[in-house]
Design an enzyme around this catalytic site. Structure first.
Site, mmCIF file in Angstrom:
data_model
loop_
_atom_site.group_PDB
_atom_site.id
_atom_site.type_symbol
_atom_site.label_atom_id
_atom_site.label_comp_id
_atom_site.label_asym_id
_atom_site.label_seq_id
_atom_site.Cartn_x
_atom_site.Cartn_y
_atom_site.Cartn_z
ATOM 1 N N HIS A 90 0.666 -1.150 -0.209
ATOM 2 C CA HIS A 90 0.031 0.099 -0.004
ATOM 3 C C HIS A 90 0.849 1.297 0.028
ATOM 4 O O HIS A 90 0.390 2.315 -0.506
ATOM 5 C CB HIS A 90 -0.994 -0.025 1.139
ATOM 6 C CG HIS A 90 -0.353 0.160 2.585
ATOM 7 N ND1 HIS A 90 0.261 -0.926 3.192
ATOM 8 C CD2 HIS A 90 -0.266 1.106 3.246
ATOM 9 C CE1 HIS A 90 0.741 -0.367 4.302
ATOM 10 N NE2 HIS A 90 0.473 0.904 4.471
ATOM 11 N N LYS A 142 6.109 5.620 -1.281
ATOM 12 C CA LYS A 142 6.859 6.363 -0.558
ATOM 13 C C LYS A 142 8.142 6.350 -0.880
ATOM 14 O O LYS A 142 9.017 7.160 -0.560
ATOM 15 C CB LYS A 142 6.696 5.969 0.962
ATOM 16 C CG LYS A 142 5.208 6.460 1.437
ATOM 17 C CD LYS A 142 5.135 6.095 2.988
ATOM 18 C CE LYS A 142 3.914 6.798 3.561
ATOM 19 N NZ LYS A 142 3.630 6.379 4.917
ATOM 20 N N HIS A 157 2.540 9.848 -3.119
ATOM 21 C CA HIS A 157 2.831 8.529 -2.950
ATOM 22 C C HIS A 157 2.002 7.496 -3.249
ATOM 23 O O HIS A 157 2.235 6.331 -3.744
ATOM 24 C CB HIS A 157 3.193 8.227 -1.394
ATOM 25 C CG HIS A 157 2.253 7.846 -0.390
ATOM 26 N ND1 HIS A 157 1.409 8.835 0.079
ATOM 27 C CD2 HIS A 157 1.747 6.544 0.025
ATOM 28 C CE1 HIS A 157 0.542 8.372 1.110
ATOM 29 N NE2 HIS A 157 0.676 6.926 0.797
ATOM 30 N N HIS A 159 -5.972 4.117 -0.933
ATOM 31 C CA HIS A 159 -5.939 3.572 0.439
ATOM 32 C C HIS A 159 -5.809 4.811 1.457
ATOM 33 O O HIS A 159 -6.123 4.871 2.538
ATOM 34 C CB HIS A 159 -4.922 2.675 1.029
ATOM 35 C CG HIS A 159 -3.385 3.427 0.692
ATOM 36 N ND1 HIS A 159 -2.740 3.751 -0.210
ATOM 37 C CD2 HIS A 159 -2.880 3.891 2.069
ATOM 38 C CE1 HIS A 159 -1.593 4.190 0.049
ATOM 39 N NE2 HIS A 159 -1.760 4.188 1.465
ATOM 40 N N HIS A 160 -6.109 6.238 0.822
ATOM 41 C CA HIS A 160 -6.382 7.401 1.320
ATOM 42 C C HIS A 160 -7.464 7.963 0.959
ATOM 43 O O HIS A 160 -7.726 9.303 1.505
ATOM 44 C CB HIS A 160 -5.192 8.300 1.329
ATOM 45 C CG HIS A 160 -3.960 7.986 2.228
ATOM 46 N ND1 HIS A 160 -3.945 7.976 3.611
ATOM 47 C CD2 HIS A 160 -2.819 7.426 1.774
ATOM 48 C CE1 HIS A 160 -2.758 7.459 4.037
ATOM 49 N NE2 HIS A 160 -2.119 7.513 2.828
ATOM 50 N N ASP A 164 -4.599 0.595 8.294
ATOM 51 C CA ASP A 164 -3.348 1.465 8.143
ATOM 52 C C ASP A 164 -3.537 2.393 9.447
ATOM 53 O O ASP A 164 -2.575 2.602 9.908
ATOM 54 C CB ASP A 164 -3.435 2.045 6.707
ATOM 55 C CG ASP A 164 -2.204 2.731 6.672
ATOM 56 O OD1 ASP A 164 -1.008 2.392 7.219
ATOM 57 O OD2 ASP A 164 -2.098 3.714 5.893
#
Length: 366
Positions: free
Chosen positions: A221, A225, A250, A280-281, A309
């Site tokens: 995920h 980064k 990222h 995922h954000h 997360d």
């Protein structure tokens, strides 16, 4: 002498011919033909013959079966053998003095390899039976070779899968180390994701293979980064608005990176990994990034990884903060202080959170 001749040695393998005939003279004639080449066993009625066949399938290379016999005739034995699929494993020859068309037709339909007429002609019977026995033996050898090859290919495929898995885990763990973490974060995200899909209704409709792929994809995920400068990635204090915009990239960077790994595209986790890395954000209320997806526009797996997360980030020590107390962390999630999540997802998460907490050790430390 008779007992020794009719017993089938247990250590033999496809080297015994079984003669099933109620006529002792016929059995003696057939034994005389084959005894120099094969071990010979006998049965003087159909029921005994059936028992010997079913109990000695790994020893028999052929069965010579009479039609007219007491207790069970040849066709009755054949019907039973056909139910067990024996004719595909052992060649069966029907030995008969007279056979009507209907008898022969049924015999062949039941899997008989050949019909041999009485009185038998030794050299003809020997040739016909021996040829078929050799054919079956060659087929077994070929089948054994193919089976070994398939097993080897399966073993190699499993090694490749494990190698790919190891590469994915190593890459993801490397990002965590660069971010000042121990590498356990990605392992916990994997475990939480898998637990939510296997122990709640969230995984309904997904196969075990799909769940394994999603859990593996969850590890990647934060792979994007790697493109974030150290000064921003490891900054101990709050990020400036400009730095936060860079940090947000990222997600798309992660998707692009995964898209440029050719080997990953062949893996079942590829589709899930790209989706999770990018989304995922995202937030249930549509105020997340990078695409502003709202509600069920966000895939289930991206939603689960997002929650996992946040949970792990709260209860774990990071370079920019200490770990929150577990109760406080749950309160923050419940009150929406760390994002807005699907209410149904939260309900299922809180129902199993006590078990998930066990991933953090008996003392509750991450």
């Amino acid at each position: 002498m008779e007992e020794e001749r009719t017993n089938i040695p247990a250590e033999s393998t496809y080297d015994t011919i079984l003669i099933v005939d109620d006529d002792e003279i016929n059995r003696a004639i057939l034994e005389n033909i084959f005894s120099s080449q094969y071990k010979v066993a006998e049965a003087d009625n159909g029921r005994l013959g059936l028992e010997k066949i079913l109990c000695n399938k790994e020893q028999l290379c052929a069965v010579l079966l009479d039609v007219v016999m007491p207790e069970m005739d040849g066709l009755q034995v054949l019907r039973r053998l056909n139910e067990e699929g024996i004719p595909a494993q052992i060649p069966i020859f029907l030995i008969t003095e007279e056979a009507s068309n209907s008898t022969m037709r049924e015999a062949y339909e039941l899997g008989v390899m050949d019909v041999i007429s009485k009185p038998v002609i030794p050299y003809m019977v020997d040739r016909r039976v021996k040829s078929v026995v050799e054919l079956y033996q060659a087929r077994r050898r070929l089948g054994s070779v193919v089976e070994r090859q398939q097993s080897e290919l399966l073993r190699q495929a499993e090694q490749i899968i494990e190698l790919n898995r190891g590469m994915i885990e190593s890459l993801s763990a490397a990002i965590e180390f660069r971010n000042g973490e121990s590498g356990e974060h990605v392992r916990r995200i994997h475990n939480i994701t898998r637990y939510m899909l296997t122990q709640t209704e969230l995984g309904e409709g997904l196969t075990s293979e799909e769940i394994d792929s999603i859990a593996l994809a969850a590890i990647t995920h934060d792979v994007g980064k790697i493109a974030i400068p150290d000064a921003i990635l490891n900054k101990p204090g709050r990020l400036t608005p400009e730095e936060f915009e860079i940090m947000k990239t990222h997600t798309v960077q992660g998707e692009r990176m995964l898209e440029h790994i050719p080997q990953l595209k062949e893996h079942g986790a590829y589709h899930y990994a790209c989706d999770i890395a990018r989304h995922h954000h995202e937030r249930w209320d549509g105020r997340g990034y990078p695409d502003g997806l709202k509600g069920d526009e966000i895939s289930l797996w991206a939603q689960i990884v997002s929650l996992a997360d946040v949970y792990d980030a709260l209860v774990s020590k990071r370079v920019y903060k200490d770990a929150f107390d577990r109760g406080e962390a749950l309160k923050m999630i419940r009150e929406g202080q760390c994002g807005v999540f699907n209410p149904a997802l939260l309900e299922r998460f809180f129902a199993v959170e006590q078990e998930i907490w066990k991933f953090y050790g008996t003392n509750g430390e991450a």
